[in-house]
Design an enzyme around this catalytic site. Structure first.
Site, PDB file in Angstrom:
ATOM      1  N   HIS A  57       0.721  -1.264  -0.056  1.00 16.29           N
ATOM      2  CA  HIS A  57      -0.190   0.062   0.034  1.00 16.29           C
ATOM      3  C   HIS A  57       0.612   1.381  -0.093  1.00 16.29           C
ATOM      4  CE1 HIS A  57      -3.283  -2.755   0.866  1.00 16.29           C
ATOM      5  NE2 HIS A  57      -4.151  -1.685   0.469  1.00 16.29           N
ATOM      6  N   SER A  67      -7.881   0.659  -1.307  1.00 21.09           N
ATOM      7  CA  SER A  67      -6.973  -0.278  -0.429  1.00 21.09           C
ATOM      8  C   SER A  67      -7.929  -1.587   0.223  1.00 21.09           C
ATOM      9  CB  SER A  67      -6.698   0.572   0.925  1.00 21.09           C
ATOM     10  OG  SER A  67      -7.939   0.437   2.017  1.00 21.09           O
ATOM     11  N   ASP A  68      -7.117  -2.745   0.616  1.00 15.22           N
ATOM     12  CA  ASP A  68      -7.774  -3.617   1.380  1.00 15.22           C
ATOM     13  C   ASP A  68      -8.244  -3.100   2.778  1.00 15.22           C
ATOM     14  OD1 ASP A  68      -8.879  -6.033   1.830  1.00 15.22           O
ATOM     15  OD2 ASP A  68      -7.030  -7.255   1.164  1.00 15.22           O
ATOM     16  N   ASN A  69      -9.024  -3.858   3.315  1.00 20.28           N
ATOM     17  CA  ASN A  69      -9.604  -3.363   4.589  1.00 20.28           C
ATOM     18  C   ASN A  69      -8.484  -3.060   5.557  1.00 20.28           C
ATOM     19  OD1 ASN A  69     -11.763  -2.915   6.443  1.00 20.28           O
ATOM     20  ND2 ASN A  69     -11.695  -4.864   7.342  1.00 20.28           N
ATOM     21  N   ASP A 110      -6.139  -1.131   5.587  1.00 20.32           N
ATOM     22  CA  ASP A 110      -4.678  -1.129   5.193  1.00 20.32           C
ATOM     23  C   ASP A 110      -3.819   0.076   5.116  1.00 20.32           C
ATOM     24  OD1 ASP A 110      -4.580  -3.819   5.569  1.00 20.32           O
ATOM     25  OD2 ASP A 110      -4.609  -4.346   3.430  1.00 20.32           O
TER      26      ASP A 110
END
Length: 724
Positions: A239, A261-263, A265
């Site tokens: 990220h 983004s992923d959760n 992150d």
């Protein structure tokens, strides 16, 4: 001197103008209009309003008329994580969908999912999963992937994206939504099979194995959104990795969509990776790397990084940073314009229609399920069962039946599943199939998560008073999926002991596996005559399983992941480099190195004969192309499907390579005695390798082209192509 400087400046201006003209020319008229609208809108927005856009499910901006963009998951049917209306179609899990080896089925599934998403006001979906499984099924998310091969994952991924987003004039129309390819990149490449474990690998492996599906998603399917993985790549969290997100993803591959983004992150750059000392620093690292949207499921403020409490004061003090805010906001607004959200009023949810479900979609889920089933073993042709020759049938096992859950979802549908209006278990399907013609003796035998054998006597009794046994075993969402990694791949609990107890009754036994990852089922493979791998087949699971058991369906699926004999073998994958070095010539000293069941493997109730591969031209130039064809004949007495696979190896090259790589496949249907010719193209895409400079090239020399029914050598027929 002044003249030289003026000429140099003029030259720079002309180059810049030409570059801008080329960029504008490359834009379609619609894209150009959207870009102008976004630019005008950005100029009217306050800093607060811009930052407010940079999170999932950002509220509508009434002052400027900026609409709401609702998200959901769409891996194998629509799933709304927190705001759920229910009764969506649940299709076979990704690993099962890939086992059909038929991309058009995946495309149709995704297109139907998009329609259901639009019905519920969802326009941004966090699917598909383009992770290539690295040969380590301890990792719980195996079930979400299309398998261990980059080419197969690419074909399935492109089909999914084209179905969900649409192509051409249909792209992002009222029946399609924005897809998100994840997890960029190398997510399953970790040392312990742990979800989110760090990825430590060479650039060559990154480019040969993990990058191809994303490259295909961008260049062929025009993916609109991409999600990085939780982990780091060689020490740099994804990220904040500008080399991955800017140099490769945007500059090299040409991705121009939004990155979500992923959760949690962005904040995890501090709380998990311990790089950022606070959320503000984490937010700036994410923004500068090009992450546009901060996904925080549940909008938990302390986990969010892209919000005014975290960013506003810093941006005001450092106004040069606002350009990153503008860029991120503009990409999100562009997506909303492309989806037509500015042009339409939000639809009221027709709960009656949604709750009733869509019969057409449910029927298609059933069709997919039937094509996904894999026959792993059929010693003595126990399958298919002849209903006219049996009076009673025992159905035994912890996965034979599942009641409708009081909350959540069914555990035998796999992860990222919505809640369908109904679920057909194996027991339900078998009962419906036989009606009153065969007596069904059902016994659970044991619970999946228990070591109790209290149910064994009832199961043994049911088996003894039946003519044959259907033993339904495996795993569930409780033993696999995201956050359910394992250090052991044996059957969970006392299932192995149950199998042994039933085997001792001497009755014909059919093992039906319902699970989300390859398992080390050595006892089952050695002792049970017939084995069906069904993965998670969706809401019509039991109907499809019953069809296969009684021969109304001839299983034609093939494995997309290799089955290990034990954890000690891992990683197990057909993607191997030559390793005949040192003691034992690359073999374990006390066990078989080969997989229990290999990639591409699957049997049938009929038999197939392959001819000899033939080239259109057996000699081509490095920039040329040819085809290879092979005849396949159904030599049995039943109609059946065969999945013809083509593998390529550059025999002698300037760099090390995998022993072979899948470069083509086709599923065909054959009547008894029928012969069909399957033809594959061989050109740059199939023959190139990455040279020492990491450039794709076709080198002169010989190439071994292998065509057959699986990746194992005994199932392949070879021919040599010369490239000069």
């Amino acid at each position: 001197m002044k003249k030289i400087i003026v000429l140099a400046l003029l030259s720079c201006v002309l180059l810049a103008c030409n570059s801008q003209q080329k960029e504008n020319k490359a834009m379609s008229q619609e894209d150009s209009e959207i870009a102008n609208k976004v630019e005008a809108l950005i100029s009217k927005m306050t800093l607060d309003e811009k930052i407010a856009e940079m999170t999932q499910d950002a509220p509508a901006n009434d002052r400027l008329g900026i609409p709401y963009m609702k998200y959901g998951e769409a891996l194998h049917g629509l799933w709304l994580v927190l705001d759920y209306y229910g009764n969506t179609t649940v299709y076979p899990q990704a690993i099962a969908a890939a086992s059909t080896w038929e991309p058009e089925l995946v495309k149709k599934m995704a297109s139907q999912t998009a329609i259901e998403a639009r019905t519920l006001g969802v326009t941004h979906c966090y699917s598909p999963n383009l992770d290539v499984i690295s040969g380590d099924p301890r990792y719980g998310r195996v079930e979400e992937s299309y398998g261990e091969d980059p080419y197969l994952v690419s074909r399935m991924g492109v089909a999914f994206i084209q179905g969900l987003q649409g192509m051409g004039d249909e792209q992002y129309d009222e029946n399609h939504v924005l897809a998100t390819a994840k997890h960029f990149i190398g997510y399953p490449e970790n040392r312990r099979g742990i979800n989110g474990g760090f990825s430590d690998m060479s650039e060559r492996r990154l480019r040969e194995v993990y990058l191809p599906p994303f490259e295909a998603a961008i260049k062929e399917a025009q993916i609109g959104s991409i999600m990085p993985g939780h982990q780091d790549y060689n020490g740099i969290p994804n990220h904040m990795n500008t080399w991955l997100l800017k140099d490769i993803l945007r500059d090299e591959l040409g991705f121009n969509g939004l990155i979500v983004s992923d959760n949690n992150d962005i904040a995890r750059l501090g709380t998990m990776h311990f790089i950022a000392e606070n959320r503000t620093k984490a937010a700036l690292l994410g923004l500068k790397a090009g992450v546009d949207m901060d996904l925080v499921i549940g909008k938990i403020e302390k986990l969010a990084a892209y919000n005014n409490n975290v960013l506003k004061d810093t941006i005001i003090k450092n106004p040069e940073l606002e350009k990153y805010i503008d860029k991120a906001t503009s990409r999100i607004l562009t997506a909303k314009y492309k989806l037509g959200l500015f042009d339409t009023e939000p639809k009221e949810i027709d709960t009656e229609t949604v709750n009733a479900g869509k019969k057409e979609h449910q029927e298609f889920s059933y069709e997919m399920a039937k094509k996904a089933i894999i026959l792993l073993k059929n010693e003595g042709n126990v399958l298919p069962l002849d209903m006219s020759k049996i009076k009673s049938l025992a159905v035994i096992g912890p996965n034979a039946h599942e009641d409708r859950p009081k909350k959540g979802t069914y555990s035998l549908l796999g992860g990222y599943s919505g809640l369908p209006p109904f679920y057909v278990s194996a027991l339900d399907g078998i009962k419906a199939k036989v009606g009153d013609k065969v007596k069904i003796n059902y016994a659970k035998g044991c619970d999946l998560l228990s070591n109790s054998k209290a149910g064994f006597p009832a199961a043994i009794s049911a088996a003894k008073k039946s003519d044959a046994v259907i033993l339904v075993i495996g795993g569930s969402r409780r033993t696999g999926g995201e956050g359910a990694d394992r250090d052991n791949l044996d059957l969970y609990g006392v299932q192995k002991e149950l199998v042994a107890a039933i085997h001792k009754t001497g009755k014909p036994v059919v093992a039906v596996l319902i699970n989300g990852r390859p398992l080390s089922i050595n006892y089952v493979a050695e002792n049970i005559p017939s084995i069906l791998e069904t993965w998670y087949l969706g809401m019509r699971s039991g109907d499809a399983i019953a069809d296969a058991i009684f021969g109304d369906v001839n299983p034609g699926g093939k494995l997309t992941v290799s089955f290990p004999r034990s954890v000690g073998q891992l990683p197990v994958t057909y993607l191997e480099r030559p390793d005949f070095i040192g003691s034992g010539k690359g073999l374990f000293i006390n066990s078989d190195k080969s997989p229990l069941f290999p990639f591409g493997y699957g049997l049938s109730y009929t038999t197939f004969k392959y001819g000899t591969p033939k080239f259109e031209n057996a000699v081509i130039e490095t920039d040329g192309s040819t085809t290879v064809s092979i005849e396949v004949t159904n030599t049995g007495k039943r109609a059946g499907d065969e999945i013809v696979q083509m593998y390529v190896r550059d025999d002698f090259a300037s760099v090390g390579r995998y022993n072979k790589m899948l470069k083509g496949f086709e599923r065909i249907s054959l009547q008894p005695g029928e012969t069909k010719t399957v033809t594959f193209t061989l050109g740059f895409n199939e023959l190139n390798i990455l040279n020492q400079e990491m450039k794709k090239v076709v080198e002169p020399g010989t190439f071994t082209i292998s065509v057959g029914s699986s990746s194992q050598e005994k199932d392949l027929h070879t021919a040599v192509l010369k490239v000069k």
